[in-house]
Design an enzyme around this catalytic site. Structure first.
Site, PDB file in Angstrom:
ATOM      1  N   TYR A 111       0.031  -3.927  -8.028  1.00 15.35           N
ATOM      2  CA  TYR A 111      -1.382  -4.196  -8.319  1.00 15.35           C
ATOM      3  C   TYR A 111      -2.123  -2.911  -8.667  1.00 15.35           C
ATOM      4  O   TYR A 111      -2.754  -2.808  -9.727  1.00 15.35           O
ATOM      5  CB  TYR A 111      -2.055  -4.873  -7.124  1.00 15.35           C
ATOM      6  N   LYS A 124      -3.804  -1.602 -12.284  1.00 17.40           N
ATOM      7  CA  LYS A 124      -5.215  -1.247 -12.453  1.00 17.40           C
ATOM      8  C   LYS A 124      -5.356   0.199 -12.929  1.00 17.40           C
ATOM      9  O   LYS A 124      -6.220   0.507 -13.759  1.00 17.40           O
ATOM     10  CB  LYS A 124      -5.976  -1.448 -11.139  1.00 17.40           C
TER      11      LYS A 124
END
Length: 267
Positions: free
Chosen positions: A150, A154
Protein backbone atom coordinates in the site's frame (compact mmCIF):
# COMPACT_ATOMS: atom_id res chain seq x y z
CA UNK A 1 -14.96 26.38 -10.46
CA UNK A 2 -15.68 22.87 -11.69
CA UNK A 3 -14.03 20.16 -9.58
CA UNK A 4 -13.63 16.44 -10.21
CA UNK A 5 -13.30 14.55 -6.93
CA UNK A 6 -12.18 10.96 -7.44
CA UNK A 7 -12.96 8.43 -4.73
CA UNK A 8 -15.65 10.77 -3.44
CA UNK A 9 -17.89 7.99 -2.13
CA UNK A 10 -15.23 6.94 0.36
CA UNK A 11 -14.52 8.19 3.86
CA UNK A 12 -12.36 11.27 3.31
CA UNK A 13 -13.64 11.97 -0.20
CA UNK A 14 -17.28 12.22 0.88
CA UNK A 15 -16.37 14.47 3.79
CA UNK A 16 -14.45 16.67 1.35
CA UNK A 17 -17.43 16.91 -1.00
CA UNK A 18 -19.74 18.01 1.81
CA UNK A 19 -17.17 20.50 3.08
CA UNK A 20 -16.76 22.00 -0.39
CA UNK A 21 -20.52 22.21 -0.94
CA UNK A 22 -20.89 24.21 2.24
CA UNK A 23 -17.73 26.31 1.85
CA UNK A 24 -17.89 26.95 -1.92
CA UNK A 25 -21.54 26.60 -2.91
CA UNK A 26 -20.81 28.28 -6.25
CA UNK A 27 -18.59 25.39 -7.37
CA UNK A 28 -19.74 22.37 -9.36
CA UNK A 29 -18.56 18.98 -8.13
CA UNK A 30 -18.30 15.80 -10.16
CA UNK A 31 -17.61 12.65 -8.16
CA UNK A 32 -15.87 9.78 -9.95
CA UNK A 33 -15.92 6.57 -7.93
CA UNK A 34 -15.82 2.86 -8.76
CA UNK A 35 -17.78 1.99 -5.60
CA UNK A 36 -15.41 -0.72 -4.41
CA UNK A 37 -15.55 -2.11 -0.86
CA UNK A 38 -14.78 1.29 0.74
CA UNK A 39 -17.12 3.42 -1.40
CA UNK A 40 -20.84 3.61 -0.73
CA UNK A 41 -23.57 5.68 -2.36
CA UNK A 42 -25.21 6.03 1.03
CA UNK A 43 -22.50 8.52 2.01
CA UNK A 44 -23.59 10.78 -0.87
CA UNK A 45 -27.36 10.73 -0.35
CA UNK A 46 -27.50 14.40 0.60
CA UNK A 47 -25.05 15.43 -2.14
CA UNK A 48 -27.18 13.72 -4.80
CA UNK A 49 -29.99 16.19 -4.07
CA UNK A 50 -27.76 19.14 -4.99
CA UNK A 51 -28.08 20.22 -8.67
CA UNK A 52 -24.42 21.29 -8.64
CA UNK A 53 -23.35 17.68 -7.98
CA UNK A 54 -22.87 14.86 -10.47
CA UNK A 55 -21.90 11.25 -9.79
CA UNK A 56 -20.12 9.01 -12.30
CA UNK A 57 -19.48 5.37 -11.50
CA UNK A 58 -16.12 4.37 -12.99
CA UNK A 59 -12.58 3.50 -12.05
CA UNK A 60 -9.74 5.98 -12.43
CA UNK A 61 -7.96 3.24 -14.37
CA UNK A 62 -10.65 3.39 -17.08
CA UNK A 63 -8.92 5.71 -19.53
CA UNK A 64 -11.83 5.88 -21.99
CA UNK A 65 -14.34 6.93 -19.34
CA UNK A 66 -11.94 9.37 -17.68
CA UNK A 67 -11.15 11.05 -21.00
CA UNK A 68 -14.85 11.25 -21.89
CA UNK A 69 -15.57 12.86 -18.54
CA UNK A 70 -12.88 15.49 -19.12
CA UNK A 71 -14.29 16.19 -22.59
CA UNK A 72 -17.77 16.66 -21.13
CA UNK A 73 -16.92 18.67 -18.04
CA UNK A 74 -13.62 20.50 -18.75
CA UNK A 75 -12.75 20.61 -15.02
CA UNK A 76 -10.66 23.35 -13.45
CA UNK A 77 -9.48 21.18 -10.55
CA UNK A 78 -8.98 17.46 -9.92
CA UNK A 79 -8.63 16.20 -6.35
CA UNK A 80 -7.59 12.56 -6.36
CA UNK A 81 -8.74 10.56 -3.33
CA UNK A 82 -9.22 7.37 -5.35
CA UNK A 83 -7.02 4.67 -3.86
CA UNK A 84 -6.95 1.24 -2.36
CA UNK A 85 -5.99 2.16 1.17
CA UNK A 86 -5.75 -0.71 3.63
CA UNK A 87 -2.35 -2.16 4.54
CA UNK A 88 -3.60 -5.67 5.33
CA UNK A 89 -5.54 -5.88 2.07
CA UNK A 90 -2.43 -4.76 0.18
CA UNK A 91 -0.49 -7.66 1.64
CA UNK A 92 -3.18 -10.12 0.57
CA UNK A 93 -3.62 -8.68 -2.93
CA UNK A 94 -0.95 -6.14 -3.91
CA UNK A 95 -1.82 -6.09 -7.63
CA UNK A 96 -5.06 -4.15 -7.22
CA UNK A 97 -3.21 -1.53 -5.15
CA UNK A 98 -0.56 -1.10 -7.82
CA UNK A 99 -3.22 -0.88 -10.51
CA UNK A 100 -5.53 1.65 -8.84
CA UNK A 101 -2.99 3.75 -7.00
CA UNK A 102 -0.27 4.00 -9.65
CA UNK A 103 -1.98 3.37 -13.00
CA UNK A 104 -5.08 5.30 -11.91
CA UNK A 105 -2.97 8.31 -11.01
CA UNK A 106 -1.16 8.14 -14.35
CA UNK A 107 -4.47 8.03 -16.25
CA UNK A 108 -5.68 11.12 -14.41
CA UNK A 109 -2.41 12.93 -15.09
CA UNK A 110 -2.63 12.05 -18.78
CA UNK A 111 -6.18 13.39 -18.92
CA UNK A 112 -5.09 16.62 -17.24
CA UNK A 113 -2.23 16.95 -19.70
CA UNK A 114 -4.46 16.26 -22.71
CA UNK A 115 -7.39 18.51 -21.80
CA UNK A 116 -5.73 21.08 -19.56
CA UNK A 117 -6.17 21.77 -15.86
CA UNK A 118 -5.77 24.66 -13.45
CA UNK A 119 -4.71 22.42 -10.55
CA UNK A 120 -4.27 18.70 -9.98
CA UNK A 121 -4.09 17.68 -6.33
CA UNK A 122 -2.88 14.30 -5.11
CA UNK A 123 -4.14 13.16 -1.70
CA UNK A 124 -1.35 11.05 -0.26
CA UNK A 125 -0.46 9.66 3.15
CA UNK A 126 2.28 9.87 5.76
CA UNK A 127 2.61 6.10 5.31
CA UNK A 128 5.10 6.96 2.54
CA UNK A 129 7.57 7.96 5.29
CA UNK A 130 7.41 4.63 7.11
CA UNK A 131 7.14 4.36 10.90
CA UNK A 132 6.95 7.41 13.13
CA UNK A 133 10.16 7.63 15.17
CA UNK A 134 10.94 8.98 18.62
CA UNK A 135 11.06 12.57 17.33
CA UNK A 136 7.27 12.48 17.01
CA UNK A 137 6.81 14.22 13.65
CA UNK A 138 7.36 13.69 9.96
CA UNK A 139 8.42 16.68 7.90
CA UNK A 140 8.32 17.25 4.14
CA UNK A 141 12.06 16.48 4.17
CA UNK A 142 11.67 13.10 5.88
CA UNK A 143 13.06 10.42 3.51
CA UNK A 144 10.46 8.25 1.82
CA UNK A 145 10.56 4.75 3.30
CA UNK A 146 7.44 2.69 2.49
CA UNK A 147 7.12 -0.73 4.12
CA UNK A 148 3.98 -2.27 2.59
CA UNK A 149 2.55 -2.70 -0.90
CA UNK A 150 0.00 0.00 0.00
CA UNK A 151 2.55 2.60 1.07
CA UNK A 152 4.84 1.67 -1.82
CA UNK A 153 1.99 2.23 -4.28
CA UNK A 154 1.17 5.62 -2.74
CA UNK A 155 4.84 6.61 -2.82
CA UNK A 156 5.02 5.61 -6.48
CA UNK A 157 1.90 7.64 -7.27
CA UNK A 158 3.43 10.71 -5.64
CA UNK A 159 6.52 10.24 -7.77
CA UNK A 160 4.41 9.99 -10.92
CA UNK A 161 2.70 13.27 -10.04
CA UNK A 162 6.00 15.04 -9.44
CA UNK A 163 7.45 13.57 -12.63
CA UNK A 164 4.57 15.06 -14.65
CA UNK A 165 5.14 18.39 -12.93
CA UNK A 166 8.86 18.36 -13.74
CA UNK A 167 8.52 16.96 -17.26
CA UNK A 168 5.31 18.57 -18.52
CA UNK A 169 5.04 21.56 -16.14
CA UNK A 170 1.74 20.25 -14.79
CA UNK A 171 0.24 22.44 -12.02
CA UNK A 172 0.24 19.92 -9.17
CA UNK A 173 0.25 19.82 -5.39
CA UNK A 174 0.42 16.93 -2.94
CA UNK A 175 -0.74 16.58 0.66
CA UNK A 176 0.38 13.77 2.94
CA UNK A 177 -1.95 13.32 5.87
CA UNK A 178 -1.81 11.37 9.08
CA UNK A 179 -4.54 8.96 10.23
CA UNK A 180 -8.01 10.45 9.78
CA UNK A 181 -11.07 9.78 11.92
CA UNK A 182 -14.64 11.02 11.75
CA UNK A 183 -18.00 10.49 9.96
CA UNK A 184 -18.28 7.72 7.32
CA UNK A 185 -15.07 6.06 8.53
CA UNK A 186 -14.79 2.58 7.03
CA UNK A 187 -15.41 0.03 9.83
CA UNK A 188 -12.23 -1.98 9.29
CA UNK A 189 -10.09 0.98 10.43
CA UNK A 190 -8.84 1.10 14.02
CA UNK A 191 -11.16 3.59 15.77
CA UNK A 192 -14.49 2.52 14.20
CA UNK A 193 -13.51 -1.15 14.57
CA UNK A 194 -12.79 -0.64 18.27
CA UNK A 195 -16.13 1.14 18.74
CA UNK A 196 -18.00 -1.59 16.86
CA UNK A 197 -16.36 -4.39 18.83
CA UNK A 198 -16.97 -2.70 22.18
CA UNK A 199 -20.64 -2.22 21.41
CA UNK A 200 -20.93 -5.84 20.23
CA UNK A 201 -18.97 -7.24 23.17
CA UNK A 202 -16.17 -8.60 20.98
CA UNK A 203 -12.41 -8.71 21.55
CA UNK A 204 -10.52 -5.54 20.69
CA UNK A 205 -7.94 -5.64 17.87
CA UNK A 206 -4.45 -4.50 18.87
CA UNK A 207 -1.55 -5.40 16.61
CA UNK A 208 1.58 -6.56 18.40
CA UNK A 209 2.06 -4.84 21.76
CA UNK A 210 0.15 -1.73 20.64
CA UNK A 211 3.22 0.49 20.77
CA UNK A 212 3.06 1.71 17.17
CA UNK A 213 2.69 5.50 17.16
CA UNK A 214 0.40 7.35 14.73
CA UNK A 215 -0.77 10.92 14.51
CA UNK A 216 -4.58 11.37 14.41
CA UNK A 217 -6.36 14.06 12.42
CA UNK A 218 -10.06 14.91 12.38
CA UNK A 219 -11.30 14.49 8.82
CA UNK A 220 -12.86 17.95 8.48
CA UNK A 221 -9.53 19.56 9.43
CA UNK A 222 -7.96 17.52 6.66
CA UNK A 223 -10.58 18.76 4.19
CA UNK A 224 -9.87 22.37 5.18
CA UNK A 225 -6.17 21.83 4.56
CA UNK A 226 -6.73 20.31 1.11
CA UNK A 227 -8.98 23.19 0.11
CA UNK A 228 -6.34 25.69 1.22
CA UNK A 229 -3.51 23.91 -0.59
CA UNK A 230 -5.51 23.49 -3.81
CA UNK A 231 -6.40 27.18 -3.95
CA UNK A 232 -3.30 28.81 -2.48
CA UNK A 233 -0.55 26.18 -2.43
CA UNK A 234 2.63 26.52 -4.48
CA UNK A 235 2.71 24.35 -7.60
CA UNK A 236 5.04 21.39 -7.27
CA UNK A 237 5.05 21.47 -3.46
CA UNK A 238 4.30 18.74 -0.94
CA UNK A 239 2.45 19.65 2.26
CA UNK A 240 2.20 17.43 5.32
CA UNK A 241 -1.14 17.63 7.15
CA UNK A 242 -1.22 16.44 10.75
CA UNK A 243 -3.28 16.77 13.89
CA UNK A 244 -0.51 16.97 16.52
CA UNK A 245 -2.20 14.02 18.23
CA UNK A 246 0.53 11.39 18.35
CA UNK A 247 -0.63 8.35 20.26
CA UNK A 248 0.17 4.65 20.39
CA UNK A 249 -2.48 2.22 19.20
CA UNK A 250 -2.90 1.06 22.79
CA UNK A 251 -3.56 4.64 23.93
CA UNK A 252 -6.23 4.98 21.22
CA UNK A 253 -7.91 1.77 22.40
CA UNK A 254 -7.93 2.90 26.03
CA UNK A 255 -9.15 6.39 25.12
CA UNK A 256 -11.97 4.97 22.99
CA UNK A 257 -13.07 2.61 25.78
CA UNK A 258 -13.09 5.45 28.30
CA UNK A 259 -15.05 7.72 25.94
CA UNK A 260 -17.73 5.09 25.29
CA UNK A 261 -18.06 4.31 29.00
CA UNK A 262 -18.39 8.03 29.72
CA UNK A 263 -21.10 8.47 27.10
CA UNK A 264 -23.04 5.49 28.47
CA UNK A 265 -22.82 6.94 31.99
CA UNK A 266 -24.08 10.35 30.82
CA UNK A 267 -26.95 8.84 28.84
Amino acid sequence: MKIIVTGGAGFIGSNFIYYMMEKHSEDQIICLDALTYAGHMSTLEVAMKNPAFRFVKASVTDRVTVYRLFEEEHPDIVVNFAAESHVDRSIENPEVFLDTNIKGTAVLMDACRKYGIWRYHQVSTDEVYGSLGAEGYFTEQTPLCPHSPYSASKTSADMVVMAYHDTYKMPVTITRCSNNYGPYHFPEKLIPLIIKNILEGKKLPVYGDGSNVRDWLYVEDHCKAIDLVVREGVEGEVYNVGGHNEKTNLEIVKLTIATIHRSKTVS
